[in-house]
Design a protein around this motif. Structure first.
Motif, PDB file in Angstrom:
ATOM      1  N   TYR A 164      38.052 -54.848 -17.378  1.00 47.88           N
ATOM      2  CA  TYR A 164      38.071 -55.918 -16.374  1.00 47.88           C
ATOM      3  C   TYR A 164      36.671 -56.132 -15.791  1.00 47.88           C
ATOM      4  CZ  TYR A 164      42.938 -57.317 -15.499  1.00 47.88           C
ATOM      5  OH  TYR A 164      44.184 -57.875 -15.580  1.00 47.88           O
ATOM      6  N   VAL A 222      35.893 -59.840  -9.427  1.00 48.67           N
ATOM      7  CA  VAL A 222      36.654 -58.766 -10.070  1.00 48.67           C
ATOM      8  C   VAL A 222      36.343 -57.436  -9.398  1.00 48.67           C
ATOM      9  CG1 VAL A 222      36.936 -57.460 -12.215  1.00 48.67           C
ATOM     10  CG2 VAL A 222      36.849 -59.942 -12.285  1.00 48.67           C
ATOM     11  N   VAL A 229      42.334 -61.579  -9.845  1.00 50.44           N
ATOM     12  CA  VAL A 229      41.714 -60.619 -10.765  1.00 50.44           C
ATOM     13  C   VAL A 229      41.700 -59.222 -10.146  1.00 50.44           C
ATOM     14  CG1 VAL A 229      40.330 -62.295 -12.025  1.00 50.44           C
ATOM     15  CG2 VAL A 229      39.453 -61.380  -9.883  1.00 50.44           C
TER      16      VAL A 229
END
Length: 556
Positions: A164, A222, A229
């Motif tokens: 991620y 992120v 996210v």
């Protein structure tokens, strides 16, 4: 050279740990973290707090002259406060791992020390390449800490965390490199100096700023994380070792909010103003949505992990309010969240060492068994709830007040991008937070005593532990508690040092930071005779922007 020392000391400590005897690992790691803390205190004493907006203790070592890449550091008040937070949590995480980490101790403490060096490097960097190297390098130590020392699902959590954040960071890098490319064309020389790039970025067209904003948010949101996210965070928090969770909540998440403060707000002001409402909506969804998820959680650690998504939504909301109150509240929130939520993860880890479970369905009424632990659990829960007199209240209130006042006309007659409705809806998150945190405390701390079979006498997984906290564990929590009290009762000394830095950021937002209200971002390089970085004459072939760049929306 002070800031270089703050980066180098943990690296040297990691090397000594790797080369030293295994039986002395804890002593070396503890001493090294305390030396790093002492060096940070020394740097703070040398900092000129009467001029907090200036980049002080600056130092630079050229690396690649042809590309303008330097190992450049410097700190203003915002950077230094986050470096102090990192240094304070360092020895606490080392000492807090003594009973939890019994195997591969050299690997654990060495990577923990390297992680601290990388985090300090992010806050101290004044060169974009150096910043990005440190920003990305934090992934490796945290991946190792989660994958090797986490719980049963640790490898999945570590992999998701890495993928991620790494993917988002690559997209952010593309946006930052575009800014550097624009700077090279306009100045006739490559530079990655953050101050120079900010000047160039503000001269880009509204469309260019919009794309750069999107690219940077793809990486930095992120890291915060901002809804949607955020899904990597609860699993990573739940599976990480206790110190890993503390560092993750206390500092690593702040790398994202700090990057938004330093790069998003500083590089693309026209785009931020244009899309602030969209960013605020995502932050508010995260505040309420994550809070509702916390309400139904039965795993205490996962509940606190989801609460970070909710809490940091307030931080992002305060930043996009684009006024001094909101920005001060956001930076203060970074510090306060690191103290109170880090302490909660410490307390949950102490409970897990004794009972091998984090489920509210298996443990309860622990005030009967561990009254000292229960006191600290209640204290830090109140700090997270936002009880007046403790640190959480000040930062949350300032973020909401800044959001509320954002709709009022500014200096140049231009109203901010948010307003009372944003503050009102976000304020419901405080109510939800009080519900789920008090419910957690009621289940785990109060009520009838409930313990898993075979754990009634506090036998820990790694040997005998007393039912209540040891002096070592109390010593870990006391500094965090004192920080919560001081920042809750008398936050003015910190806030006063943040305001000049915020004013410097807001100066590029006309109508809010002292502009003329025209929403014009003017950076005219055609009148420049020399490069602001090297002092050399600009090249004949260097291109210049066509004067001012106006936002198509005009003044509101």
């Amino acid at each position: 050279m002070e800031l270089f020392l703050l980066v180098l000391i943990p690296v040297v400590v990691a090397g000594v740990i790797a080369a030293g005897p295994a039986e002395r690992t804890r002593s070396i790691a503890t001493l090294g973290s305390l030396v790093a803390l002492a060096a940070t205190v020394w740097a703070a004493m040398r900092f000129d707090w009467s001029n907090p907006a200036a980049m002080q203790m600056a130092a630079s070592v050229p690396l690649v002259d042809a590309l303008g890449i330097t190992l450049s550091v410097g700190a203003d008040a915002v950077s230094l406060w986050l470096i102090i937070l990192t240094a304070v949590l360092g020895p606490l995480c080392v000492i807090g791992s003594f009973s939890a980490i019994q195997q591969r101790t050299k690997t654990y403490y060495a990577w923990l020390s390297i992680l601290q060096a990388a985090m300090v490097g992010v806050f101290a960097a004044r060169d974009l390449v150096f910043f990005y190297i440190c920003f990305e390098f934090t992934l490796l130590p945290m991946y190792i800490l989660i994958a090797l020392y986490g719980s049963t699902n640790r490898k999945k959590a570590a992999t998701r965390f890495f993928l991620y954040t790494f993917t988002g960071s690559i997209i952010a890098l593309a946006g930052l490199v575009y800014v550097a490319w624009k700077a090279a064309g306009q100045l006739g020389v490559w530079t990655f100096d953050i101050g120079a790039l900010a000047t160039v970025a503000q001269g880009m067209s509204a469309t260019e700023q919009g794309w750069v904003l999107l690219a940077m948010l793809a990486g930095f949101a992120v890291k915060v994380p901002v809804f949607p996210v955020h899904t990597w965070l609860p699993l990573a928090h739940t599976e990480a070792p206790t110190a890993g969770s503390v560092i993750l909540a206390g500092v690593l998440l702040k790398l994202g909010t700090y990057a938004i403060y330093r790069f998003v707000l500083g590089f693309v002001p026209a785009a931020v103003f244009e899309y602030a409402t969209a960013i605020a909506v995502l932050a508010i969804i995260g505040i309420v949505y994550a809070g509702l998820i916390c309400w139904v959680q039965r795993d205490v650690k996962k509940l606190v992990a989801y609460s970070s998504v909710s809490h940091l939504g307030f931080c992002v909301l305060g930043m996009v309010a684009l006024n001094s109150i909101g920005l001060s509240g956001a930076v203060l929130y970074m510090i306060n969240h690191g103290l109170s939520t880090g302490a909660l993860f410490f307390l949950i880890g102490m409970m897990y060492e004794r009972y091998h479970t984090r489920s509210m369905q298996e443990v309860g009424g622990l005030a009967r068994r561990m009254p000292v632990w229960a006191f600290f659990m209640g204290f830090f829960t109140m700090a997270s709830v936002g009880l007046p007199g403790l640190n959480g209240f000040v930062s949350e209130f300032m973020c909401l007040l800044g959001t509320f006042q954002s709709g009022a006309p500014g200096v140049g007659g231009l109203s901010g991008p948010l307003g009372p409705w944003f503050a009102a809806i976000a304020g419901t998150g405080m109510i939800v937070a009080a519900i789920y945190l008090l419910f957690m405390m009621g289940k785990v701390v109060f009520g009838p005593l409930k313990e898993p079979p075979g754990h009634g006498h506090g036998h820990g997984e790694h040997g005998h532990l007393p039912a209540d906290l040891t002096p070592r564990e109390i010593g870990i929590l006391i500094p965090l508690a004192l920080g919560c009290i001081v920042l809750g009762v008398y936050p003015n000394p910190v806030i006063r040092t943040l305001e000049p830095v915020n004013d410097k950021v807001l100066a590029m937002y006309p109508g809010m930071g002292g502009g003329d209200g025209s929403r014009t971002i003017a950076v005219d390089f055609s009148t420049m005779k020399t490069c602001p970085i090297t002092g050399k004459p600009l090249g004949e072939g260097a291109s210049h922007p066509h004067g001012s760049q106006h936002d198509d929306g005009g003044a509101e």
